[in-house]
Design a protein around this motif. Structure first.
Motif, PDB file in Angstrom:
ATOM      1  N   TYR A 102      -3.506  -1.550   3.453  1.00  0.00           N
ATOM      2  CA  TYR A 102      -2.539  -1.780   4.537  1.00  0.00           C
ATOM      3  C   TYR A 102      -2.533  -3.245   4.963  1.00  0.00           C
ATOM      4  CZ  TYR A 102      -0.546  -1.730   9.235  1.00  0.00           C
ATOM      5  OH  TYR A 102       0.210  -2.009  10.351  1.00  0.00           O
ATOM      6  N   PHE A 103      -3.714  -3.793   5.222  1.00  0.00           N
ATOM      7  CA  PHE A 103      -3.771  -5.173   5.700  1.00  0.00           C
ATOM      8  C   PHE A 103      -3.450  -6.172   4.587  1.00  0.00           C
ATOM      9  CE2 PHE A 103      -6.364  -3.206   9.106  1.00  0.00           C
ATOM     10  CZ  PHE A 103      -5.629  -3.674  10.191  1.00  0.00           C
ATOM     11  N   PHE A 104      -3.777  -5.817   3.344  1.00  0.00           N
ATOM     12  CA  PHE A 104      -3.405  -6.677   2.226  1.00  0.00           C
ATOM     13  C   PHE A 104      -1.884  -6.792   2.124  1.00  0.00           C
ATOM     14  CE2 PHE A 104      -1.929  -6.525  -2.237  1.00  0.00           C
ATOM     15  CZ  PHE A 104      -2.187  -7.843  -2.575  1.00  0.00           C
ATOM     16  N   ILE A 105      -1.182  -5.674   2.233  1.00  0.00           N
ATOM     17  CA  ILE A 105       0.279  -5.687   2.185  1.00  0.00           C
ATOM     18  C   ILE A 105       0.844  -6.465   3.375  1.00  0.00           C
ATOM     19  CG2 ILE A 105       2.359  -4.258   2.280  1.00  0.00           C
ATOM     20  CD1 ILE A 105       0.805  -2.060   0.845  1.00  0.00           C
ATOM     21  N   THR A 106       0.267  -6.243   4.555  1.00  0.00           N
ATOM     22  CA  THR A 106       0.745  -6.925   5.765  1.00  0.00           C
ATOM     23  C   THR A 106       0.621  -8.433   5.640  1.00  0.00           C
ATOM     24  OG1 THR A 106       0.153  -5.036   7.178  1.00  0.00           O
ATOM     25  CG2 THR A 106       0.440  -7.163   8.251  1.00  0.00           C
ATOM     26  N   PHE A 107      -0.592  -8.913   5.364  1.00  0.00           N
ATOM     27  CA  PHE A 107      -0.814 -10.356   5.338  1.00  0.00           C
ATOM     28  C   PHE A 107      -0.172 -11.018   4.121  1.00  0.00           C
ATOM     29  CE2 PHE A 107      -4.769  -8.997   7.752  1.00  0.00           C
ATOM     30  CZ  PHE A 107      -4.216  -9.318   8.981  1.00  0.00           C
ATOM     31  N   GLY A 108      -0.130 -10.296   2.986  1.00  0.00           N
ATOM     32  CA  GLY A 108       0.518 -10.851   1.815  1.00  0.00           C
ATOM     33  C   GLY A 108       1.990 -11.098   2.047  1.00  0.00           C
ATOM     34  N   ASN A 109       2.679 -10.141   2.674  1.00  0.00           N
ATOM     35  CA  ASN A 109       4.099 -10.321   2.979  1.00  0.00           C
ATOM     36  C   ASN A 109       4.314 -11.290   4.131  1.00  0.00           C
ATOM     37  OD1 ASN A 109       5.981  -8.353   1.355  1.00  0.00           O
ATOM     38  ND2 ASN A 109       4.120  -7.178   1.789  1.00  0.00           N
ATOM     39  N   MET A 110       3.361 -11.326   5.061  1.00  0.00           N
ATOM     40  CA  MET A 110       3.489 -12.251   6.186  1.00  0.00           C
ATOM     41  C   MET A 110       3.464 -13.691   5.698  1.00  0.00           C
ATOM     42  SD  MET A 110       3.994 -12.148   9.407  1.00  0.00           S
ATOM     43  CE  MET A 110       4.117 -13.416  10.669  1.00  0.00           C
ATOM     44  N   ASP A 111       2.693 -13.971   4.670  1.00  0.00           N
ATOM     45  CA  ASP A 111       2.679 -15.305   4.071  1.00  0.00           C
ATOM     46  C   ASP A 111       4.087 -15.714   3.653  1.00  0.00           C
ATOM     47  OD1 ASP A 111       0.496 -16.890   4.112  1.00  0.00           O
ATOM     48  OD2 ASP A 111      -0.212 -16.429   2.108  1.00  0.00           O
ATOM     49  N   GLY A 112       4.796 -14.792   2.985  1.00  0.00           N
ATOM     50  CA  GLY A 112       6.149 -15.080   2.542  1.00  0.00           C
ATOM     51  C   GLY A 112       7.100 -15.326   3.701  1.00  0.00           C
ATOM     52  N   THR A 152       6.540  -6.822   8.673  1.00  0.00           N
ATOM     53  CA  THR A 152       5.486  -6.684   7.673  1.00  0.00           C
ATOM     54  C   THR A 152       4.540  -5.524   7.986  1.00  0.00           C
ATOM     55  OG1 THR A 152       4.213  -8.393   8.852  1.00  0.00           O
ATOM     56  CG2 THR A 152       5.534  -9.107   6.976  1.00  0.00           C
ATOM     57  N   ASN A 153       4.278  -5.277   9.266  1.00  0.00           N
ATOM     58  CA  ASN A 153       3.425  -4.137   9.623  1.00  0.00           C
ATOM     59  C   ASN A 153       4.117  -2.809   9.347  1.00  0.00           C
ATOM     60  OD1 ASN A 153       0.655  -4.611  11.135  1.00  0.00           O
ATOM     61  ND2 ASN A 153       1.983  -6.347  11.644  1.00  0.00           N
ATOM     62  N   LEU A 154       5.402  -2.715   9.647  1.00  0.00           N
ATOM     63  CA  LEU A 154       6.141  -1.491   9.341  1.00  0.00           C
ATOM     64  C   LEU A 154       6.227  -1.262   7.839  1.00  0.00           C
ATOM     65  CD1 LEU A 154       9.079  -1.651  11.933  1.00  0.00           C
ATOM     66  CD2 LEU A 154       7.075  -0.139  11.980  1.00  0.00           C
ATOM     67  N   HIS A 155       6.425  -2.329   7.097  1.00  0.00           N
ATOM     68  CA  HIS A 155       6.469  -2.247   5.631  1.00  0.00           C
ATOM     69  C   HIS A 155       5.129  -1.747   5.088  1.00  0.00           C
ATOM     70  CE1 HIS A 155       7.075  -3.393   1.456  1.00  0.00           C
ATOM     71  NE2 HIS A 155       6.041  -4.214   1.524  1.00  0.00           N
ATOM     72  N   ALA A 156       4.037  -2.307   5.576  1.00  0.00           N
ATOM     73  CA  ALA A 156       2.705  -1.897   5.115  1.00  0.00           C
ATOM     74  C   ALA A 156       2.418  -0.448   5.499  1.00  0.00           C
ATOM     75  CB  ALA A 156       1.644  -2.820   5.708  1.00  0.00           C
ATOM     76  N   LEU A 157       2.811  -0.044   6.705  1.00  0.00           N
ATOM     77  CA  LEU A 157       2.596   1.336   7.142  1.00  0.00           C
ATOM     78  C   LEU A 157       3.364   2.317   6.258  1.00  0.00           C
ATOM     79  CD1 LEU A 157       1.441   3.336   9.214  1.00  0.00           C
ATOM     80  CD2 LEU A 157       3.474   2.906  10.624  1.00  0.00           C
ATOM     81  N   PHE A 158       4.587   1.978   5.912  1.00  0.00           N
ATOM     82  CA  PHE A 158       5.419   2.834   5.074  1.00  0.00           C
ATOM     83  C   PHE A 158       4.765   3.085   3.717  1.00  0.00           C
ATOM     84  CE2 PHE A 158       8.968   2.901   1.890  1.00  0.00           C
ATOM     85  CZ  PHE A 158       9.389   4.203   2.133  1.00  0.00           C
ATOM     86  N   HIS A 159       4.298   2.017   3.072  1.00  0.00           N
ATOM     87  CA  HIS A 159       3.712   2.174   1.741  1.00  0.00           C
ATOM     88  C   HIS A 159       2.312   2.794   1.798  1.00  0.00           C
ATOM     89  CE1 HIS A 159       6.772   0.258  -0.792  1.00  0.00           C
ATOM     90  NE2 HIS A 159       7.034  -0.474   0.270  1.00  0.00           N
ATOM     91  N   THR A 160       1.599   2.574   2.885  1.00  0.00           N
ATOM     92  CA  THR A 160       0.294   3.222   3.037  1.00  0.00           C
ATOM     93  C   THR A 160       0.457   4.727   3.214  1.00  0.00           C
ATOM     94  OG1 THR A 160      -0.598   1.215   4.068  1.00  0.00           O
ATOM     95  CG2 THR A 160      -1.854   3.247   4.343  1.00  0.00           C
ATOM     96  N   LEU A 161       1.445   5.139   3.991  1.00  0.00           N
ATOM     97  CA  LEU A 161       1.704   6.571   4.170  1.00  0.00           C
ATOM     98  C   LEU A 161       2.136   7.220   2.853  1.00  0.00           C
ATOM     99  CD1 LEU A 161       3.547   6.595   7.626  1.00  0.00           C
ATOM    100  CD2 LEU A 161       1.196   7.295   7.143  1.00  0.00           C
ATOM    101  N   LEU A 162       2.923   6.500   2.056  1.00  0.00           N
ATOM    102  CA  LEU A 162       3.311   7.019   0.745  1.00  0.00           C
ATOM    103  C   LEU A 162       2.093   7.173  -0.169  1.00  0.00           C
ATOM    104  CD1 LEU A 162       6.646   5.137  -0.135  1.00  0.00           C
ATOM    105  CD2 LEU A 162       6.358   7.530   0.534  1.00  0.00           C
ATOM    106  N   MET A 163       1.141   6.262  -0.045  1.00  0.00           N
ATOM    107  CA  MET A 163      -0.069   6.334  -0.865  1.00  0.00           C
ATOM    108  C   MET A 163      -0.958   7.501  -0.425  1.00  0.00           C
ATOM    109  SD  MET A 163      -1.589   4.816  -3.454  1.00  0.00           S
ATOM    110  CE  MET A 163      -0.907   3.155  -3.504  1.00  0.00           C
ATOM    111  N   ILE A 164      -1.057   7.723   0.877  1.00  0.00           N
ATOM    112  CA  ILE A 164      -1.922   8.779   1.399  1.00  0.00           C
ATOM    113  C   ILE A 164      -1.453  10.159   0.951  1.00  0.00           C
ATOM    114  CG2 ILE A 164      -2.629   9.925   3.549  1.00  0.00           C
ATOM    115  CD1 ILE A 164      -2.828   7.196   4.845  1.00  0.00           C
ATOM    116  N   ARG A 165      -0.158  10.329   0.740  1.00  0.00           N
ATOM    117  CA  ARG A 165       0.365  11.638   0.337  1.00  0.00           C
ATOM    118  C   ARG A 165      -0.003  12.006  -1.098  1.00  0.00           C
ATOM    119  NH1 ARG A 165       4.592  10.571  -3.045  1.00  0.00           N
ATOM    120  NH2 ARG A 165       5.294  12.743  -3.073  1.00  0.00           N
ATOM    121  N   LEU A 166      -0.497  11.033  -1.884  1.00  0.00           N
ATOM    122  CA  LEU A 166      -0.832  11.291  -3.283  1.00  0.00           C
ATOM    123  C   LEU A 166      -2.195  11.958  -3.408  1.00  0.00           C
ATOM    124  CD1 LEU A 166       0.297   7.918  -4.919  1.00  0.00           C
ATOM    125  CD2 LEU A 166       1.594  10.050  -4.768  1.00  0.00           C
ATOM    126  N   THR A 167      -2.392  12.636  -4.526  1.00  0.00           N
ATOM    127  CA  THR A 167      -3.679  13.251  -4.837  1.00  0.00           C
ATOM    128  C   THR A 167      -4.427  12.393  -5.838  1.00  0.00           C
ATOM    129  OG1 THR A 167      -2.781  15.466  -4.509  1.00  0.00           O
ATOM    130  CG2 THR A 167      -4.813  15.298  -5.777  1.00  0.00           C
TER     131      THR A 167
END
Length: 306
Positions: A102-112, A152-167
């Protein structure tokens, strides 16, 4: 697959770069040195800008934010790898892995996004210099950064929730030194089609928005400079934008090489490219912006002479 909203994996193993102890010692030393230099360099930039009233301008406000984000981006990934090496473990808990992602996605996109606000600032300074102070008001600068953090936080939350749903089933070995989304997707025994589509659609928009702003800003800048060509004008544009363009090239070049293809094709070369923008870019940013910047060097000399 039944039970896709549950996981049978309680931890992941971060394989890192090498399985040989002698090479791991070298990698540990390089990453430790890089992380310490990144912290010191970016903290000095922030301190110099904070302490020198002459640097309380929009350009340096964005630069201080970029240094803060670079510290956070490095701190999300590198310390965990260093700690794991010291304690002789490769493990990271499932929730720890999701949090790191989550934080990797947040800070990585925040750089951009910060780089795009800096490009816009340079556009206003060069193309509309008489209106610069009117356009780049402190309220607008703070608003641009605040909006970037929300997106960036909403973007990271969205993809983290998609990851959590996986097995995640039997294989929990991540061929990386941190919980990067693409290697994690390769481990899932669920259908990752939705995750891949989200990465290419919504993720593509989040990637292209700041990148497009940067390209458009520099198109106007170079158009303005070439419209009235002069050696002085070209030198001023290069001195003003050269450092920023160098950082943008390093950052987006690595991202394009890693994340603009399906997750299933993630390779060792992609892992090395990831190091460029998660470790090397935060390291070189303070040097790129300070070595040719007389104001930063003067402020640093004042601090170091205290």
């Amino acid at each position: 697959m039944e039970g896709n909203n549950q996981t049978t994996v309680t931890e992941f193993l971060l394989l890192g770069f090498s399985g040989q102890s002698d090479q791991e010692e070298v990698v540990f030393g390089v990453f430790l040195w890089t992380y310490l230099v990144t912290l010191i360099g970016n903290l000095l930039i922030i301190l110099a800008i904070s302490c020198d009233p002459h640097l309380h301008t929009p350009m340096y406000f964005f630069l201080a934010n970029l240094s803060s984000v670079d510290i956070c981006l490095s701190s999300v990934t590198v310390p965990k790898m260093l700690v794991n090496h010291l304690v002789g473990s490769r493990s990271i808990s499932y929730m720890g892995c999701m949090t790191q992602m989550y934080f990797f996605i947040t800070f990585g996109n925040m750089d951009g996004f910060i780089l795009s606000t800096m490009a816009y600032d340079r556009y206003v300074a060069i193309c509309r210099p008489l209106h610069y102070s009117l356009i780049m008001r402190p309220r607008l600068c703070v608003l641009l950064v605040a909006i970037s953090w929300v997106i960036t936080n909403l973007h990271a939350l969205f993809h983290t929730l998609l990851m959590i749903r996986l097995t995640f089933c039997s294989d929990n070995t991540v061929h990386h030194f941190f919980c990067d989304p693409y290697p994690l997707l390769k481990l899932s025994c669920s259908d990752t089609f939705i995750n891949d589509m989200a990465a290419f659609t919504e993720g593509g928009v989040i990637f292209l928005t700041p990148f497009t702003c940067i390209v458009v800003s520099y198109a106007y800048i170079f158009s303005n400079v070439l419209r009235v060509p002069s050696a002085r004008g070209i030198r001023k544009a290069l001195s003003t934008c050269g450092s920023h363009l160098t950082v943008v090239s390093l950052f987006y070049g690595a991202i394009l090489g890693v994340y603009m293809h399906p997750s299933s094709s993630f390779s060792v070369a992609d892992m090395v490219a990831t190091v460029l923008f998660t470790v090397m870019t935060p390291l070189v940013n303070p040097f790129i912006y300070s070595l040719r910047n007389h104001d930063i060097k003067a402020a640093l000399r004042k601090i170091l002479s205290l």
